[in-house]
Design a protein around this motif. Structure first.
Motif, PDB file in Angstrom:
ATOM      1  N   VAL A  73     -37.443  50.387  16.207  1.00  0.00           N
ATOM      2  CA  VAL A  73     -37.129  48.996  15.905  1.00  0.00           C
ATOM      3  C   VAL A  73     -38.231  48.165  16.544  1.00  0.00           C
ATOM      4  O   VAL A  73     -38.385  48.142  17.764  1.00  0.00           O
ATOM      5  N   GLY A  74     -39.017  47.527  15.696  1.00  0.00           N
ATOM      6  CA  GLY A  74     -40.176  46.780  16.169  1.00  0.00           C
ATOM      7  C   GLY A  74     -39.878  45.306  16.398  1.00  0.00           C
ATOM      8  O   GLY A  74     -38.777  44.925  16.801  1.00  0.00           O
ATOM      9  N   GLU A  75     -40.868  44.511  16.106  1.00  0.00           N
ATOM     10  CA  GLU A  75     -40.808  43.073  16.366  1.00  0.00           C
ATOM     11  C   GLU A  75     -39.744  42.378  15.521  1.00  0.00           C
ATOM     12  O   GLU A  75     -39.483  42.759  14.384  1.00  0.00           O
ATOM     13  N   LEU A  76     -39.166  41.343  16.080  1.00  0.00           N
ATOM     14  CA  LEU A  76     -38.251  40.480  15.362  1.00  0.00           C
ATOM     15  C   LEU A  76     -39.063  39.682  14.344  1.00  0.00           C
ATOM     16  O   LEU A  76     -40.084  39.085  14.682  1.00  0.00           O
ATOM     17  N   LEU A  77     -38.608  39.682  13.087  1.00  0.00           N
ATOM     18  CA  LEU A  77     -39.297  38.942  12.034  1.00  0.00           C
ATOM     19  C   LEU A  77     -38.600  37.631  11.696  1.00  0.00           C
ATOM     20  O   LEU A  77     -39.248  36.599  11.524  1.00  0.00           O
ATOM     21  N   VAL A  78     -37.267  37.690  11.563  1.00  0.00           N
ATOM     22  CA  VAL A  78     -36.516  36.516  11.110  1.00  0.00           C
ATOM     23  C   VAL A  78     -35.216  36.393  11.902  1.00  0.00           C
ATOM     24  O   VAL A  78     -34.528  37.388  12.134  1.00  0.00           O
ATOM     25  N   VAL A  79     -34.903  35.171  12.286  1.00  0.00           N
ATOM     26  CA  VAL A  79     -33.580  34.803  12.787  1.00  0.00           C
ATOM     27  C   VAL A  79     -33.014  33.836  11.751  1.00  0.00           C
ATOM     28  O   VAL A  79     -33.650  32.832  11.425  1.00  0.00           O
ATOM     29  N   HIS A  80     -31.847  34.169  11.218  1.00  0.00           N
ATOM     30  CA  HIS A  80     -31.268  33.378  10.130  1.00  0.00           C
ATOM     31  C   HIS A  80     -29.865  32.922  10.520  1.00  0.00           C
ATOM     32  O   HIS A  80     -28.974  33.750  10.721  1.00  0.00           O
ATOM     33  N   TRP A  81     -29.686  31.610  10.633  1.00  0.00           N
ATOM     34  CA  TRP A  81     -28.381  31.021  10.888  1.00  0.00           C
ATOM     35  C   TRP A  81     -27.710  30.821   9.534  1.00  0.00           C
ATOM     36  O   TRP A  81     -28.210  30.092   8.688  1.00  0.00           O
ATOM     37  N   VAL A  82     -26.574  31.492   9.337  1.00  0.00           N
ATOM     38  CA  VAL A  82     -25.872  31.437   8.060  1.00  0.00           C
ATOM     39  C   VAL A  82     -24.521  30.754   8.290  1.00  0.00           C
ATOM     40  O   VAL A  82     -23.699  31.252   9.070  1.00  0.00           O
ATOM     41  N   PRO A  83     -24.284  29.624   7.629  1.00  0.00           N
ATOM     42  CA  PRO A  83     -23.013  28.926   7.841  1.00  0.00           C
ATOM     43  C   PRO A  83     -21.832  29.735   7.302  1.00  0.00           C
ATOM     44  O   PRO A  83     -22.017  30.687   6.546  1.00  0.00           O
ATOM     45  N   PRO A  84     -20.615  29.334   7.679  1.00  0.00           N
ATOM     46  CA  PRO A  84     -19.435  30.029   7.154  1.00  0.00           C
ATOM     47  C   PRO A  84     -19.413  29.976   5.624  1.00  0.00           C
ATOM     48  O   PRO A  84     -19.880  29.015   5.019  1.00  0.00           O
ATOM     49  N   PHE A  85     -18.896  31.034   5.012  1.00  0.00           N
ATOM     50  CA  PHE A  85     -18.713  31.029   3.560  1.00  0.00           C
ATOM     51  C   PHE A  85     -17.655  32.047   3.171  1.00  0.00           C
ATOM     52  O   PHE A  85     -17.333  32.950   3.942  1.00  0.00           O
ATOM     53  N   ASP A  86     -17.128  31.883   1.977  1.00  0.00           N
ATOM     54  CA  ASP A  86     -16.096  32.757   1.422  1.00  0.00           C
ATOM     55  C   ASP A  86     -14.984  32.995   2.442  1.00  0.00           C
ATOM     56  O   ASP A  86     -14.393  32.051   2.924  1.00  0.00           O
ATOM     57  N   ASP A  87     -14.761  34.265   2.783  1.00  0.00           N
ATOM     58  CA  ASP A  87     -13.656  34.593   3.686  1.00  0.00           C
ATOM     59  C   ASP A  87     -14.095  34.716   5.143  1.00  0.00           C
ATOM     60  O   ASP A  87     -13.323  35.122   5.992  1.00  0.00           O
ATOM     61  N   ARG A  88     -15.356  34.359   5.456  1.00  0.00           N
ATOM     62  CA  ARG A  88     -15.834  34.397   6.842  1.00  0.00           C
ATOM     63  C   ARG A  88     -15.823  32.974   7.388  1.00  0.00           C
ATOM     64  O   ARG A  88     -16.667  32.157   7.035  1.00  0.00           O
ATOM     65  N   PRO A  89     -14.844  32.642   8.262  1.00  0.00           N
ATOM     66  CA  PRO A  89     -14.687  31.255   8.714  1.00  0.00           C
ATOM     67  C   PRO A  89     -15.662  30.838   9.812  1.00  0.00           C
ATOM     68  O   PRO A  89     -15.658  29.685  10.219  1.00  0.00           O
ATOM     69  N   MET A  90     -16.479  31.761  10.307  1.00  0.00           N
ATOM     70  CA  MET A  90     -17.405  31.395  11.373  1.00  0.00           C
ATOM     71  C   MET A  90     -18.847  31.651  10.906  1.00  0.00           C
ATOM     72  O   MET A  90     -19.080  32.433  10.000  1.00  0.00           O
ATOM     73  N   PRO A  91     -19.801  30.973  11.535  1.00  0.00           N
ATOM     74  CA  PRO A  91     -21.204  31.205  11.186  1.00  0.00           C
ATOM     75  C   PRO A  91     -21.669  32.589  11.628  1.00  0.00           C
ATOM     76  O   PRO A  91     -21.018  33.252  12.437  1.00  0.00           O
ATOM     77  N   MET A  92     -22.802  33.005  11.074  1.00  0.00           N
ATOM     78  CA  MET A  92     -23.403  34.294  11.429  1.00  0.00           C
ATOM     79  C   MET A  92     -24.863  34.053  11.815  1.00  0.00           C
ATOM     80  O   MET A  92     -25.532  33.196  11.237  1.00  0.00           O
TER      81      MET A  92
END
Length: 154
Positions: A73-92
């Motif tokens: 597992v190498g370097e971090l490429l992307v950090v993506h904040w994903v808002p709540p959607f569908d049946d997932r009530p919390m952000p990811m």
């Protein structure tokens, strides 16, 4: 001034889901994607970060579980904040790591309980099998690898 008990304060904080994925390419630069049997679209090998794991450890675990491979597992490429959607009530928060190259999918043993298929895609080809939120992440990862700089998406 009244103080809030620690337990109450912690219970009031925003809850998020953390996940990690592996950005793996073939010699032509196409990205390895997998087709989960529980979703209509393709995505990266990866999954949720378990209790007591770092995102890097989750990524390595998921590569082994889903692909039967041990890759660095190498370097971090992307950090993506994903808002709540569908049946997932919390952000990811999704962490996408550079896990190098893999010639033609050599040695991949799919986890049949979760995955139906795997294939290498260009970003343009991925448009047909992934939702726009994931193709944006894919393009950001390609750019991050090329520039050697982490990308943040929201």
């Amino acid at each position: 001034m009244a103080t809030i008990p620690t337990g109450d304060f912690l219970a009031s904080l925003n809850k998020i889901v953390a996940s990690a994925g592996a950005f793996i390419t073939d010699p032509q630069g196409r990205v390895l994607l997998v087709k989960p049997n529980y979703r209509d679209h393709w995505g990266w090998p990866g999954g949720h970060v378990d209790a007591g794991e770092t995102p890097e450890q989750a990524c390595a675990r998921e590569i082994t579980e889903e692909l039967g491979l041990t890759l660095p597992v190498g370097e971090l490429l992307v950090v993506h904040w994903v808002p709540p959607f569908d049946d997932r009530p919390m952000p990811m928060v999704h962490f996408l790591f550079d896990c190098g190259g893999l010639p033609d999918g050599d040695g991949v043993i799919l986890q049949e309980e979760e995955l139906d298929d795997h294939a290498f895609y260009t970003p343009d080809e991925a448009d047909a099998v992934m939702p726009p939120i994931l193709t944006a992440r894919l393009r950001a990862a390609v750019d991050a690898r090329r520039r050697g700089a982490v990308r943040y998406l929201s």
